[in-house]
Design a protein around this motif. Structure first.
Motif, short mmCIF file in Angstrom:
data_model
loop_
_atom_site.label_atom_id
_atom_site.label_comp_id
_atom_site.label_asym_id
_atom_site.label_seq_id
_atom_site.Cartn_x
_atom_site.Cartn_y
_atom_site.Cartn_z
N GLU A 241 -16.35 -2.07 -0.26
CA GLU A 241 -16.25 -1.10 0.83
C GLU A 241 -16.42 -1.76 2.19
O GLU A 241 -15.82 -1.35 3.17
N SER B 292 -15.36 -4.64 2.96
CA SER B 292 -14.07 -5.24 3.25
C SER B 292 -13.12 -4.20 3.87
O SER B 292 -12.40 -4.48 4.83
N ILE B 293 -13.16 -2.99 3.31
CA ILE B 293 -12.32 -1.91 3.82
C ILE B 293 -12.72 -1.55 5.24
O ILE B 293 -11.87 -1.43 6.14
N SER C 235 1.93 2.04 -3.41
CA SER C 235 0.91 2.75 -4.20
C SER C 235 0.97 4.24 -3.93
O SER C 235 0.89 5.06 -4.85
N LEU D 95 0.84 -1.20 0.00
CA LEU D 95 0.00 0.00 0.00
C LEU D 95 0.87 1.25 0.00
O LEU D 95 0.59 2.23 -0.70
N ILE E 106 -8.40 3.59 -8.22
CA ILE E 106 -7.72 2.29 -8.18
C ILE E 106 -8.44 1.34 -7.22
O ILE E 106 -8.40 0.13 -7.39
N PHE E 107 -9.11 1.90 -6.23
CA PHE E 107 -9.73 1.06 -5.21
C PHE E 107 -11.23 0.91 -5.40
O PHE E 107 -11.91 0.37 -4.54
N GLU E 108 -11.71 1.38 -6.54
CA GLU E 108 -13.15 1.33 -6.76
C GLU E 108 -13.68 -0.10 -6.73
O GLU E 108 -14.78 -0.35 -6.27
N THR E 109 -12.87 -1.03 -7.25
CA THR E 109 -13.33 -2.42 -7.33
C THR E 109 -13.24 -3.14 -6.00
O THR E 109 -13.65 -4.30 -5.89
N LEU E 110 -12.66 -2.48 -5.00
CA LEU E 110 -12.50 -3.13 -3.71
C LEU E 110 -13.75 -2.89 -2.86
O LEU E 110 -14.19 -1.77 -2.69
N LEU F 170 -11.77 -4.19 7.64
CA LEU F 170 -10.32 -4.15 7.85
C LEU F 170 -9.97 -3.04 8.84
O LEU F 170 -9.18 -3.23 9.77
N GLU G 131 -8.08 6.98 -5.45
CA GLU G 131 -9.44 6.48 -5.26
C GLU G 131 -9.92 5.54 -6.37
O GLU G 131 -10.41 4.44 -6.07
#
Lengths: 146, 146
Positions: free
Chosen positions: A124, A126-127, A25, A22, A118-122, A130, A116
DNA sequence: TAAAATTAAATTGTATCAAATCATAATTTC
DNA sequence: GAAATTATGATTTGATACAATTTAATTTTA
């Protein structure tokens, strides 16, 4: 049924890898700005509250002075901060933003907003999950929480 | 509703802090053994599968040769591994455990099992949830997952 | 098959990190 | 209230981390 040593070893390895990936990135974006990731963290703290002492910055970021001293000297060399040794207590060094240091805030935020998409497919959920369990772990590991 | 730059910044800071704090916990125990945390990670990989090439170790740990070469030379100086240049392909260096290197496994596991009690008060659900969402993040960040 | 491209590791340079060290200040002890 | 002890803040030191470059060896390809 408690955590095993294997669990903890796997956990620490994943944390270690995820943290480094991370940071990479962030670093890729920050290349447009003369800041490394830890330098950016320090600037972020100072943008929120200027004029902190070295140890106060260390508390906020869990970094010790051995990390901060050379980092702050580098930031001073870039003319983003001034290091001012306290007259009352000569052990302390106060860190103040310069005008160029203050000006860097907006540009940095603009650059980082590029992360942002880049993380669109992740997911939320899950975030946020975490985030929650990380806070738990931090509370557990944090020396202050004694 | 997607993740904001602020969310990502907070997440990365927490990951970074948790990673360093957890590594410190390991390092404190590992002090009884002549291994640093990254050296321990490399040994762990080799205990699981001996005779890997440098690049294979790097893939497993996401570390490049600039990090591994000096680290492996240090492990060789401690006589925990042998570095053997492949005869078939002289670009490759194979890493093999020595007898002292193999013997270190049990001692290390014994030492690290002392970590478990420290985490007894930590909710196991929290750990497993952290594990799951970390794997998600790693999959997302891992260059291989393209 | 010779040139070009690729690959693996080592080297170089910059930047963390954490532990040990150093220096100063605050506190205790007598 | 001076000397010894402890605590605190910063600096130095040794070990990563990683990008960029170099060296050397293998594979591709024209």
């Amino acid at each position: 049924m408690s955590v095993s040593s294997e669990d903890l070893q796997g956990l620490s390895l994943d944390l270690y890898s995820a943290s480094r990936l991370l940071i990479q990135s962030f670093q890729n974006l920050l290349n447009e700005i003369p800041l490394t990731y830890p330098q950016f963290l320090v600037m972020r703290v100072l943008w929120e509250r200027d004029g902190l002492y070295v140890n106060q910055i260390g508390e906020k970021l869990h970094l010790d002075s051995g990390t901060l001293t050379p980092l702050l000297k580098k930031l001073e060399a870039h003319n983003f901060v001034k290091r001012i040794r306290s007259e009352k207590d000569e052990r302390k060094v106060k860190i103040e933003l310069t005008f160029p240091g203050k000006s860097l805030q907006k540009k940095t935020q603009d650059v980082l907003s590029q992360l942002e998409p880049i993380f669109e497919t992740l997911d939320e959920k899950s975030i946020s999950s975490l985030n929650t369990s990380l806070k738990d772990l931090l509370d557990h590991l944090n020396p202050k929480s004694k």
